[in-house]
Design a protein around this motif. Structure first.
Motif, PDB file in Angstrom:
ATOM      1  N   MET A 189       0.828   2.392 -12.548  1.00 34.33           N
ATOM      2  CA  MET A 189       1.625   1.200 -11.645  1.00 34.33           C
ATOM      3  C   MET A 189       1.383  -0.222 -11.568  1.00 34.33           C
ATOM      4  O   MET A 189      -0.187  -0.212 -11.204  1.00 34.33           O
ATOM      5  N   ILE A 190       1.451  -0.680 -11.391  1.00 35.20           N
ATOM      6  CA  ILE A 190       1.096  -2.268 -11.326  1.00 35.20           C
ATOM      7  C   ILE A 190       1.599  -2.827  -9.958  1.00 35.20           C
ATOM      8  O   ILE A 190       2.799  -3.475 -10.271  1.00 35.20           O
ATOM      9  N   SER A 191       1.142  -3.222  -9.518  1.00 34.36           N
ATOM     10  CA  SER A 191       1.812  -3.858  -8.071  1.00 34.36           C
ATOM     11  C   SER A 191       1.118  -5.955  -8.407  1.00 34.36           C
ATOM     12  O   SER A 191       1.245  -5.779  -9.773  1.00 34.36           O
ATOM     13  N   PRO A 192       2.838  -6.659  -7.447  1.00 38.31           N
ATOM     14  CA  PRO A 192       2.704  -7.603  -7.330  1.00 38.31           C
ATOM     15  C   PRO A 192       0.994  -8.347  -7.985  1.00 38.31           C
ATOM     16  O   PRO A 192       1.082  -9.975  -8.096  1.00 38.31           O
ATOM     17  N   TYR A 193      -0.091  -7.983  -7.238  1.00 38.97           N
ATOM     18  CA  TYR A 193      -0.881  -8.806  -7.183  1.00 38.97           C
ATOM     19  C   TYR A 193      -1.675  -8.245  -8.755  1.00 38.97           C
ATOM     20  O   TYR A 193      -3.136  -8.662  -8.712  1.00 38.97           O
ATOM     21  N   GLY A 194      -1.661  -7.931  -9.206  1.00 39.08           N
ATOM     22  CA  GLY A 194      -2.517  -6.973 -10.341  1.00 39.08           C
ATOM     23  C   GLY A 194      -2.809  -6.573 -10.334  1.00 39.08           C
ATOM     24  O   GLY A 194      -4.255  -5.553 -11.140  1.00 39.08           O
ATOM     25  N   LYS A 195      -3.005  -5.283  -8.697  1.00 37.49           N
ATOM     26  CA  LYS A 195      -3.757  -4.475  -8.605  1.00 37.49           C
ATOM     27  C   LYS A 195      -3.436  -2.813  -9.816  1.00 37.49           C
ATOM     28  O   LYS A 195      -1.887  -2.098  -9.808  1.00 37.49           O
ATOM     29  N   ILE A 196      -4.045  -2.694 -10.955  1.00 31.96           N
ATOM     30  CA  ILE A 196      -3.832  -1.009 -11.502  1.00 31.96           C
ATOM     31  C   ILE A 196      -4.168   0.267 -10.491  1.00 31.96           C
ATOM     32  O   ILE A 196      -4.495   0.663 -10.091  1.00 31.96           O
ATOM     33  N   TYR A 197      -3.248   0.885 -10.618  1.00 33.37           N
ATOM     34  CA  TYR A 197      -3.160   1.987  -9.917  1.00 33.37           C
ATOM     35  C   TYR A 197      -2.730   3.657 -10.519  1.00 33.37           C
ATOM     36  O   TYR A 197      -1.886   3.213 -11.627  1.00 33.37           O
ATOM     37  N   PRO A 198      -2.637   4.694 -10.841  1.00 35.51           N
ATOM     38  CA  PRO A 198      -2.394   5.698 -11.211  1.00 35.51           C
ATOM     39  C   PRO A 198      -0.859   6.057 -11.762  1.00 35.51           C
ATOM     40  O   PRO A 198      -0.510   6.734 -12.511  1.00 35.51           O
ATOM     41  N   CYS A 199      -0.700   5.726 -10.513  1.00 39.89           N
ATOM     42  CA  CYS A 199       0.716   6.282 -10.106  1.00 39.89           C
ATOM     43  C   CYS A 199       1.364   6.200  -9.372  1.00 39.89           C
ATOM     44  O   CYS A 199       0.339   4.756  -8.542  1.00 39.89           O
ATOM     45  N   VAL A 200       2.552   5.106  -9.060  1.00 40.26           N
ATOM     46  CA  VAL A 200       3.192   4.396  -7.699  1.00 40.26           C
ATOM     47  C   VAL A 200       2.404   5.056  -5.839  1.00 40.26           C
ATOM     48  O   VAL A 200       2.746   4.599  -5.321  1.00 40.26           O
ATOM     49  N   GLN A 201       2.353   6.305  -5.498  1.00 43.63           N
ATOM     50  CA  GLN A 201       2.173   7.558  -5.045  1.00 43.63           C
ATOM     51  C   GLN A 201       0.663   7.356  -4.598  1.00 43.63           C
ATOM     52  O   GLN A 201       0.326   7.319  -4.039  1.00 43.63           O
ATOM     53  N   ILE A 202      -0.500   7.522  -5.315  1.00 48.14           N
ATOM     54  CA  ILE A 202      -1.742   7.462  -5.368  1.00 48.14           C
ATOM     55  C   ILE A 202      -1.875   5.454  -4.894  1.00 48.14           C
ATOM     56  O   ILE A 202      -2.364   5.043  -6.169  1.00 48.14           O
ATOM     57  N   GLN A 203      -2.572   5.840  -3.897  1.00 49.97           N
ATOM     58  CA  GLN A 203      -3.502   3.982  -4.087  1.00 49.97           C
ATOM     59  C   GLN A 203      -5.054   3.948  -3.643  1.00 49.97           C
ATOM     60  O   GLN A 203      -5.583   3.130  -3.462  1.00 49.97           O
ATOM     61  N   ARG A 204      -5.646   5.058  -4.676  1.00 51.39           N
ATOM     62  CA  ARG A 204      -6.983   4.355  -5.000  1.00 51.39           C
ATOM     63  C   ARG A 204      -6.965   3.178  -6.854  1.00 51.39           C
ATOM     64  O   ARG A 204      -6.295   3.788  -7.523  1.00 51.39           O
ATOM     65  N   GLU A 205      -7.396   2.382  -5.908  1.00 56.88           N
ATOM     66  CA  GLU A 205      -7.331   1.514  -7.306  1.00 56.88           C
ATOM     67  C   GLU A 205      -7.959   0.959  -8.019  1.00 56.88           C
ATOM     68  O   GLU A 205      -9.444   1.961  -8.301  1.00 56.88           O
ATOM     69  N   ALA A 206      -7.572   1.510  -9.574  1.00 52.30           N
ATOM     70  CA  ALA A 206      -8.028   1.164 -11.109  1.00 52.30           C
ATOM     71  C   ALA A 206      -8.713   0.650 -11.254  1.00 52.30           C
ATOM     72  O   ALA A 206      -9.573   0.365 -12.251  1.00 52.30           O
ATOM     73  N   GLY A 207      -8.035  -0.699 -11.083  1.00 53.25           N
ATOM     74  CA  GLY A 207      -8.718  -1.991 -11.255  1.00 53.25           C
ATOM     75  C   GLY A 207      -7.688  -3.360 -10.849  1.00 53.25           C
ATOM     76  O   GLY A 207      -6.446  -2.827 -10.362  1.00 53.25           O
ATOM     77  N   ASP A 208      -8.604  -4.379 -11.685  1.00 53.91           N
ATOM     78  CA  ASP A 208      -7.516  -5.704 -11.183  1.00 53.91           C
ATOM     79  C   ASP A 208      -7.701  -6.456 -12.727  1.00 53.91           C
ATOM     80  O   ASP A 208      -8.077  -6.901 -13.101  1.00 53.91           O
ATOM     81  N   LEU A 209      -5.835  -7.110 -12.650  1.00 56.89           N
ATOM     82  CA  LEU A 209      -5.861  -7.752 -13.162  1.00 56.89           C
ATOM     83  C   LEU A 209      -6.100  -9.482 -13.472  1.00 56.89           C
ATOM     84  O   LEU A 209      -6.092  -9.697 -14.770  1.00 56.89           O
TER      85      LEU A 209
END
Length: 340
Positions: free
Chosen positions: A243-263
Motif C-alpha cells: 500500500m502506498i499513501s498519498p505522501y509516498g509512505k509504503i506500508y505492507p497493506c492497508v491495515q498495517i500502519q508500520r512504515e516500510a519505506g518512503d518514496l
C-alpha cells in the motif's frame, strides 16, 4: 481467467514476493465525514502526478497486476483521470474505490472508458436517514444513488461496499437485496477498526454478538474452511500486497500502519526488496502467533494490523478477530463441518 489459473497466479506471487495486488491512496482529502473512518487526515502535500506515474512504472516492473486507486475520495485529486488513464495504459487491472458523490454523467462516461475491473462504491444505508447519519453530509445518499444509476447505464461493473455498524445493521439485509436486484455485486464487512493513529473512537460502532450472528447468517455467510499449516506465512501483507499513501509512505497493506519505506527518499524497488519491516513480516508464520493453536483458527482471519492496533503486537491475538471467529464458527460450523 478461470479460478484455477487465478489461484495459481496468486500463489506464485505469494511464494515469490511479487506485489500482485497494490493499493495507492491518491489523497486523504474527502468531501464526507464518515463516523467510522480510520484515516487520520494530515496537513501535507500529496505526491505530484509525475511521481505517481513513476510509481506506476515501478509497480509494473515489480509485477503488480491488480491496482486499486483509493483515498480519501479519489475524485478530489485534480489529476485523477490522468493517473487512472496512465494506469490503464500500463496494463493494470484497475479497481476504483469511491463514495461516488462527485460523479456526473460526463464523469460516468469517462470512467466507463477506463474499462475498470470494478468500481467499488460505499453505500452506508438502505435509507437516506441512515446513510447520511453515517456520512454526516445531508444529500450524500441521493448523490451516490444517482451516480450508481449513471455508471450502471454506462456499463461500469459496480460493487456496493458496506461497512456494517451498529447504526446500519438493521438495514444491511435490505441493502444487500437492493444491490442484487439492481444487478450489482455486494460486499459487506463487519470489522470496524481503530483509527490509524490508534484512536479507538470507531470501535464503539461495532455490532453486538447477537447482531454478528445475524450478519453471518444473512448478510455475509460465505466461508471456506481453512487448512491450518502452522509453518505457513500468516498473510499476504508485504508479500503479494503493498500500500502506498498519498505522501509516498509504503506500508505492507492497508491495515498495517508500520512504515516500510518512503518514496521521497528511496525507490520502490529498494523498499520492496530491502525493507526490514517487509522482511520481518515475510518470516512470520502461524506458529509465531500466540493463538496459533486456537480451536477457532479455521474460522478466523488473523489480521496483523488489527492485532497491532488493539494490542501493540503483531503476534498477540486481536480481541475483535477472536470474537468474530468464535461467532462465525458458532453460526457456520453446523453447515460447513457436516458437508461431505
Amino acid at each position: 481467467m478461470n479460478t484455477e489459473n487465478y489461484n495459481e497466479l496468486v500463489q506464485k506471487a505469494f511464494d515469490n514476493n511479487i506485489p500482485l495486488f497494490s493499493h495507492i491512496e491518491l489523497t486523504h482529502r474527502c468531501n464526507l465525514d464518515c463516523i467510522h473512518c480510520y484515516i487520520c487526515k494530515q496537513n501535507r502535500r500529496d505526491l505530484t502526478t509525475v511521481k505517481f506515474k513513476n510509481v506506476l512504472d515501478e509497480l509494473a516492473d515489480l509485477g503488480t497486476l491488480y491496482l486499486a486507486l483509493t483515498g480519501g475520495e479519489i475524485l478530489l485529486h485534480k489529476d485523477f483521470f490522468e493517473i487512472a488513464e496512465y494506469a490503464r495504459a500500463r496494463g493494470f487491472a484497475l479497481r476504483l474505490f469511491t463514495n461516488a458523490t462527485l460523479i456526473d454523467r460526463e464523469k460516468a462516461r469517462r470512467i466507463a472508458d477506463l474499462n475498470t475491473l470494478k468500481m467499488e462504491i460505499s453505500v452506508y444505508g438502505y435509507t437516506t436517514k441512515v446513510h447520511d447519519a453515517i456520512t454526516r453530509v445531508p444529500g450524500s445518499h441521493q448523490r451516490t444513488l444517482q451516480a450508481i444509476k449513471w455508471l450502471s447505464e454506462a456499463g461500469v461493473r459496480i460493487v456496493v461496499k458496506t461497512p456494517v455498524t451498529s447504526i446500519n445493521i438493521h438495514e444491511a439485509q435490505r441493502l444487500k437485496q437492493w444491490a442484487l436486484d439492481q444487478g450489482l455485486e455486494f460486499d459487506a464487512d463487519s470489522v470496524i477498526v481503530p483509527k490509524s493513529d490508534g484512536s479507538v473512537d470507531p470501535v464503539s460502532l461495532r455490532i453486538s454478538n447477537q447482531e454478528l450472528e445475524h450478519y453471518f447468517r444473512y448478510i455475509n455467510s460465505k466461508w471456506k474452511l481453512k487448512d491450518i499449516d502452522t509453518s505457513a506465512p500468516i498473510c499476504n501483507a508485504g508479500r503479494g500486497v503493498l500500500m502506498i499513501s498519498p505522501y509516498g509512505k509504503i506500508y505492507p497493506c492497508v491495515q498495517i500502519q508500520r512504515e516500510a519505506g518512503d518514496l521521497t527518499k528511496q525507490s520502490l524497488h529498494d523498499i520492496w526488496h530491502n525493507s526490514p519491516v517487509l522482511h520481518e513480516l515475510r518470516e512470520l508464520t502461524l506458529s509465531d502467533l500466540k493463538c496459533g493453536h486456537c480451536v477457532n483458527l479455521s474460522y478466523c482471519n488473523p489480521c496483523l494490523g488489527l492485532s497491532e492496533l488493539e494490542t501493540g503486537s503483531y503476534t498477540q491475538p486481536s480481541p475483535e478477530s477472536c470474537r468474530q471467529a468464535a461467532i462465525r464458527r458458532k453460526v457456520l460450523a453446523p453447515i460447513l463441518e457436516n458437508k461431505d
